[in-house]
Design a protein around this motif. Structure first.
Motif, mmCIF file in Angstrom:
data_model
loop_
_atom_site.group_PDB
_atom_site.id
_atom_site.type_symbol
_atom_site.label_atom_id
_atom_site.label_comp_id
_atom_site.label_asym_id
_atom_site.label_seq_id
_atom_site.Cartn_x
_atom_site.Cartn_y
_atom_site.Cartn_z
ATOM 1 N N TRP A 1 1.554 -15.723 -20.220
ATOM 2 C CA TRP A 1 1.509 -16.502 -18.975
ATOM 3 C C TRP A 1 0.542 -17.668 -19.072
ATOM 4 O O TRP A 1 0.478 -18.516 -18.190
ATOM 5 N N ASP A 2 -0.241 -17.711 -20.132
ATOM 6 C CA ASP A 2 -1.120 -18.823 -20.476
ATOM 7 C C ASP A 2 -1.551 -18.557 -21.907
ATOM 8 O O ASP A 2 -1.299 -17.474 -22.442
ATOM 9 N N ALA A 3 -2.172 -19.506 -22.550
ATOM 10 C CA ALA A 3 -2.561 -19.317 -23.949
ATOM 11 C C ALA A 3 -3.464 -18.091 -24.091
ATOM 12 O O ALA A 3 -4.577 -18.069 -23.561
ATOM 13 N N GLY A 4 -2.971 -17.054 -24.753
ATOM 14 C CA GLY A 4 -3.747 -15.839 -24.966
ATOM 15 C C GLY A 4 -3.788 -14.892 -23.788
ATOM 16 O O GLY A 4 -4.446 -13.853 -23.858
ATOM 17 N N VAL A 5 -3.091 -15.222 -22.701
ATOM 18 C CA VAL A 5 -3.070 -14.371 -21.505
ATOM 19 C C VAL A 5 -1.714 -13.678 -21.427
ATOM 20 O O VAL A 5 -0.689 -14.335 -21.230
ATOM 21 N N PHE A 6 -1.710 -12.365 -21.576
ATOM 22 C CA PHE A 6 -0.464 -11.602 -21.640
ATOM 23 C C PHE A 6 -0.408 -10.585 -20.503
ATOM 24 O O PHE A 6 -1.383 -9.900 -20.219
ATOM 25 N N GLY A 7 0.757 -10.500 -19.896
ATOM 26 C CA GLY A 7 0.945 -9.519 -18.832
ATOM 27 C C GLY A 7 0.625 -10.101 -17.464
ATOM 28 O O GLY A 7 -0.266 -10.937 -17.305
ATOM 29 N N ILE A 8 1.356 -9.637 -16.461
ATOM 30 C CA ILE A 8 1.239 -10.195 -15.122
ATOM 31 C C ILE A 8 -0.104 -9.889 -14.477
ATOM 32 O O ILE A 8 -0.618 -10.689 -13.673
ATOM 33 N N GLU A 9 -0.720 -8.748 -14.788
ATOM 34 C CA GLU A 9 -2.015 -8.423 -14.181
ATOM 35 C C GLU A 9 -3.091 -9.390 -14.659
ATOM 36 O O GLU A 9 -3.847 -9.952 -13.848
ATOM 37 N N ALA A 10 -3.156 -9.603 -15.961
ATOM 38 C CA ALA A 10 -4.129 -10.560 -16.501
ATOM 39 C C ALA A 10 -3.841 -11.963 -15.990
ATOM 40 O O ALA A 10 -4.762 -12.733 -15.683
#
Length: 259
Positions: free
Chosen positions: A188-197
């Protein structure tokens, strides 16, 4: 016609044929080279078998509730020393409007098809044959297969591999489980994985607390997570978010399979 004086080599064992051929002026055998060729072929076949079996076995593992898969992109970042921000969240702890937004934006027939939207795929093939610009026909299941087992390179091979993997995943996983895995391994962003993060990274709140507009904005980052910032949307992104928000409100039975 064979000379009557020549020996009949067909009835001899391999080693005897080679010795007889040498005695009669034949080529010198090279058993070492033949052995290496057989070994290389064996290793290639074994490698292909392993590559085919890994997704099959992992797919069965991922069908178990509580197992938390990781994506190949996450593995790649770990192996290269880059950070990974991922917080797994159960699907029941995600705002329903986020699930509705993702389905209505990414794959409106998610609940109806068997991993591959054949009508959409045929339309894309027809457009390509007519010389039009090739567009994506990936379903959520195909994207999940890509994230779990493949890489992000744009190639015919990757797209061809997605199709049988998606059909396989759809056969062994429920739609709800596929969606749960997808929203937890998507970037969902560079290095950000998963909807919670992603929810905490962009809006400082849990995925359960997302508003309809925030859910729509997050959904729009999926095709280009590094290029779109849902927390600071421009006019174009705001306009698209309004469209996704409207579609989510009208989703009706299109999203029943993940409720």
């Amino acid at each position: 016609m064979a000379n009557a004086a020549d020996p009949d080599l067909s009835e001899l064992r391999p080693g005897e044929r080679e010795r007889t051929a040498n005695e009669n002026g034949g080529p010198i055998p090279e058993p070492g080279r033949n052995n290496w060729r057989r070994r290389i072929i064996r290793w290639l076949l074994l490698s292909v078998l392993v590559v085919m079996l890994v997704p099959v076995l992992l797919g069965l593992l991922y069908s178990v509730e509580g197992v938390r898969p990781v994506s190949t992109l996450m593995l790649g970042r770990w192996l290269t020393g880059n950070s990974v921000d991922r917080q797994w969240v159960e699907i029941e702890d995600v705002a329903p409007v986020l699930l509705q937004s993702v389905i209505m934006s990414e794959d409106g027939q998610f609940c109806a098809h068997r991993g591959v939207d054949l009508a959409e795929l045929n339309a894309v093939i027809d457009d390509a044959l007519e010389g039009e610009k090739v567009r994506g026909a990936s379903t959520i299941t195909m994207q999940t297969a890509k994230n779990l087992f493949l890489f992000n390179d744009r190639s015919f091979f990757r797209k061809a591999a997605e199709i049988p993997l998606a059909i396989y995943l759809d056969g062994i996983l429920s739609k709800r489980r596929i969606m749960e895995i997808y929203i937890n391994i998507a970037e969902w962003d560079a290095g950000v994985f998963g909807i919670e993060a992603a929810s905490r990274h962009h809006f400082g709140k849990s995925a359960a607390s997302l508003s309809p507009r925030q859910a729509a904005l997050l959904t729009l980052t999926l095709p280009a997570p590094s290029a779109r910032n849902p927390a600071k949307p421009g006019p174009g992104l705001q306009r698209l978010a309004a469209l996704i928000q409207k579609r989510a409100q009208q989703s009706g039975g299109y999203t029943d399979c993940v409720r």
